[in-house]
Design an enzyme around this catalytic site. Structure first.
Site, PDB file in Angstrom:
ATOM      1  N   LYS A   1    -104.043 -29.607 -35.111  1.00 26.33           N
ATOM      2  CA  LYS A   1    -103.897 -30.076 -33.732  1.00 26.33           C
ATOM      3  C   LYS A   1    -104.197 -31.562 -33.607  1.00 26.33           C
ATOM      4  O   LYS A   1    -103.445 -32.293 -32.980  1.00 26.33           O
ATOM      5  CB  LYS A   1    -104.822 -29.308 -32.783  1.00 26.33           C
ATOM      6  CG  LYS A   1    -105.126 -27.887 -33.190  1.00 26.33           C
ATOM      7  CD  LYS A   1    -104.036 -26.909 -32.851  1.00 26.33           C
ATOM      8  CE  LYS A   1    -104.218 -25.652 -33.675  1.00 26.33           C
ATOM      9  NZ  LYS A   1    -103.798 -24.437 -33.096  1.00 26.33           N
TER      10      LYS A   1
ATOM     11  N   ASP B   1    -116.276 -22.935 -36.785  1.00 29.00           N
ATOM     12  CA  ASP B   1    -114.842 -23.192 -36.867  1.00 29.00           C
ATOM     13  C   ASP B   1    -114.529 -24.363 -35.934  1.00 29.00           C
ATOM     14  O   ASP B   1    -114.807 -24.297 -34.736  1.00 29.00           O
ATOM     15  CB  ASP B   1    -114.068 -21.932 -36.426  1.00 29.00           C
ATOM     16  CG  ASP B   1    -112.576 -22.065 -36.670  1.00 29.00           C
ATOM     17  OD1 ASP B   1    -112.146 -23.080 -37.243  1.00 29.00           O
ATOM     18  OD2 ASP B   1    -111.836 -21.136 -36.293  1.00 29.00           O
TER      19      ASP B   1
ATOM     20  N   TRP C   1    -110.775 -16.184 -30.975  1.00 29.46           N
ATOM     21  CA  TRP C   1    -109.374 -16.391 -31.367  1.00 29.46           C
ATOM     22  C   TRP C   1    -108.886 -15.126 -32.075  1.00 29.46           C
ATOM     23  O   TRP C   1    -109.574 -14.620 -32.978  1.00 29.46           O
ATOM     24  CB  TRP C   1    -109.303 -17.610 -32.285  1.00 29.46           C
ATOM     25  CG  TRP C   1    -107.944 -17.906 -32.822  1.00 29.46           C
ATOM     26  CD1 TRP C   1    -106.773 -17.910 -32.118  1.00 29.46           C
ATOM     27  CD2 TRP C   1    -107.623 -18.261 -34.174  1.00 29.46           C
ATOM     28  NE1 TRP C   1    -105.736 -18.257 -32.956  1.00 29.46           N
ATOM     29  CE2 TRP C   1    -106.228 -18.471 -34.218  1.00 29.46           C
ATOM     30  CE3 TRP C   1    -108.363 -18.426 -35.338  1.00 29.46           C
ATOM     31  CZ2 TRP C   1    -105.573 -18.838 -35.387  1.00 29.46           C
ATOM     32  CZ3 TRP C   1    -107.718 -18.789 -36.491  1.00 29.46           C
ATOM     33  CH2 TRP C   1    -106.328 -18.988 -36.516  1.00 29.46           C
TER      34      TRP C   1
ATOM     35  N   ALA D   1    -111.364 -26.462 -34.913  1.00 32.40           N
ATOM     36  CA  ALA D   1    -109.910 -26.640 -35.019  1.00 32.40           C
ATOM     37  C   ALA D   1    -109.392 -27.716 -34.068  1.00 32.40           C
ATOM     38  O   ALA D   1    -108.204 -28.021 -34.085  1.00 32.40           O
ATOM     39  CB  ALA D   1    -109.201 -25.316 -34.738  1.00 32.40           C
TER      40      ALA D   1
END
Ligand code: LMR
Length: 399
Positions: free
Chosen positions: A246, A211, A130, A213
């Site tokens: 999200k 991570d 990312w 997300a």
């Protein structure tokens, strides 16, 4: 002092939002920034979130500060959501959590505490990763390096290349991993590959910084959290950065958490005391609203059920679009296989076109994606899929 500052280019992802808004063409298609969209192109407020928000506001009697680590009810609920009820790291008291301003805040705080603990640490990120991982990590002063990850030929993970690089890392290297729904490629490790990676991480004495997300937007809540659950049970130390942007649709509320798994309860307490001090020196305390909503959703049986249903609808829509896109592209490109798009997970896929082609799509056809040809699958719809495939056909040769 400020007169010598150079003007910087816009952010590679966020800059697209403004460009898209400024485009007056009715055919325009937004596959840029990673936000979920429904079939009409809207990003609705999640039903359970709307209800929880009303309950939170009706009950709220003060705007006084909450606490340096944020809302304790939210932090505990997030630990259970991420690691699962009764996880051994939780029952042995090795986990501490700080509420953060979004997943970005969590990644940055994780990098900051690593720099305090071990200033020479190198954080190894996937190629590609990312775009914002780079400034979030290097902004803390830590060095960043890269390991191979994506195999463009197959659209999957270059696991051999990845393992070959990770096996050579010196002890105490930090490996930044995407739990699931890899951003930007959509290519994830399988469960057996996570087990193999765990062996190497153990042998080499590496620190995984995970991570997550997109929990719940890939395969399911538990499946998407397979890696953080496995690693936290098996390793003395793990950092887990989590976003509620999200899966709860709370993008603008900046809601996230950093979970630190330490070797002992005492070490975990020390880590939390450091995190609170670091946060205090940057923004003092996290914003409350989004965390209060998530806490409400996760602690109310009915709201939780409604959230899980909507999350499953979102996941189903994304998977359906992946399948449809493969069909549409197969019709235009009978000699190429796009089957990998259906096998990938989460919001993103790489289309595999070069930057001039991406720019041509944007300028000539009003189709927006990041320069590396990452597409947000959720930006597709029954209304624009055919137009999208036709537009791609205009810029990507058939042979
Ligand atoms: C994305 O990758 O598009 C999202 O995570 C939004 C962002 O902050 O970049």
């Amino acid at each position: 002092m400020l007169e010598r500052l150079e003007r910087l280019p816009v952010d590679p992802i966020l800059g697209l939002m403004a460009a898209f808004r400024g485009d007056a063409d009715p055919r325009k298609v937004d596959l840029g920034v990673g936000v979920y969209r429904d079939d009409r192109g809207n990003t609705p407020v999640v039903r359970a979130v709307r209800q929880a928000e009303q309950a939170v506001l009706a009950r709220q009697s003060t705007k006084a500060y909450v606490a340096p680590a944020g809302n304790p009810g939210f932090n505990q609920a997030m630990e259970r959501l991420v690691l699962g009820e009764g996880h051994p790291a939780l029952t042995s008291g090795r986990v501490r959590t700080i509420q953060t301003p979004g997943g970005c805040g969590a990644v940055r705080l994780g990098a900051e505490i690593l720099r305090v603990a071990s200033p020479q640490s190198v954080v190894h990120v996937s190629t590609p990763t990312w775009a914002n991982h780079v400034p979030l990590v290097t902004g803390s002063g830590l060095e960043l390096a890269r390991y191979p990850y994506f195999d463009r030929a197959s659209g999957g993970v270059d696991f051999q290349g990845m393992m070959g690089a990770i096996e050579r890392l010196p002890a105490r290297s930090v490996v930044l991993l995407h739990a699931s729904c890899h951003n930007p490629t959509g290519a994830d490790l399988s469960e057996s590959q996570w087990h193999e990676l765990l062996k190497v991480v153990k042998q080499r004495g590496l620190l995984p910084f995970i991570d997550m997300a997109y929990q719940g937007l890939g395969v399911g809540l538990a499946e998407d959290a397979f890696a953080p659950r496995l690693f936290s049970a098996e390793l003395p130390e793990v950092l887990i950065a989590v976003s509620c942007s999200k899966n709860f649709g709370l993008y603008r509320e900046r809601t996230g958490a950093l979970h630190v798994v330490s070797e002992s309860a005492a070490a975990a307490d020390a880590a939390l005391s450091q995190l609170v001090r670091i946060a205090r020196s940057i923004y003092s305390m996290p914003p409350d609203h989004g965390a209060a909503i998530v806490h409400e959703v996760l602690s109310d049986e009915g709201l939780r059920r409604s959230w899980l249903e909507e999350l499953s609808e979102m996941r189903g829509r994304i998977q359906g679009l992946r399948n449809e896109l493969v069909k549409k592209l197969a019709a235009v490109y009978p000699h190429r296989s796009f089957a990998y798009i259906a096998a990938q997970r989460g919001m993103f896929s790489y289309l595999g076109i070069d930057t001039p082609q991406v720019r041509e799509l944007r300028v000539q056809h009003h189709v927006y994606m990041t320069d590396d040809s990452r597409i947000n699958i959720a930006g597709l719809s029954t209304g624009n899929l055919a137009y999208f495939a036709e537009s791609v056909a205009q810029v990507l040769p058939k042979h």
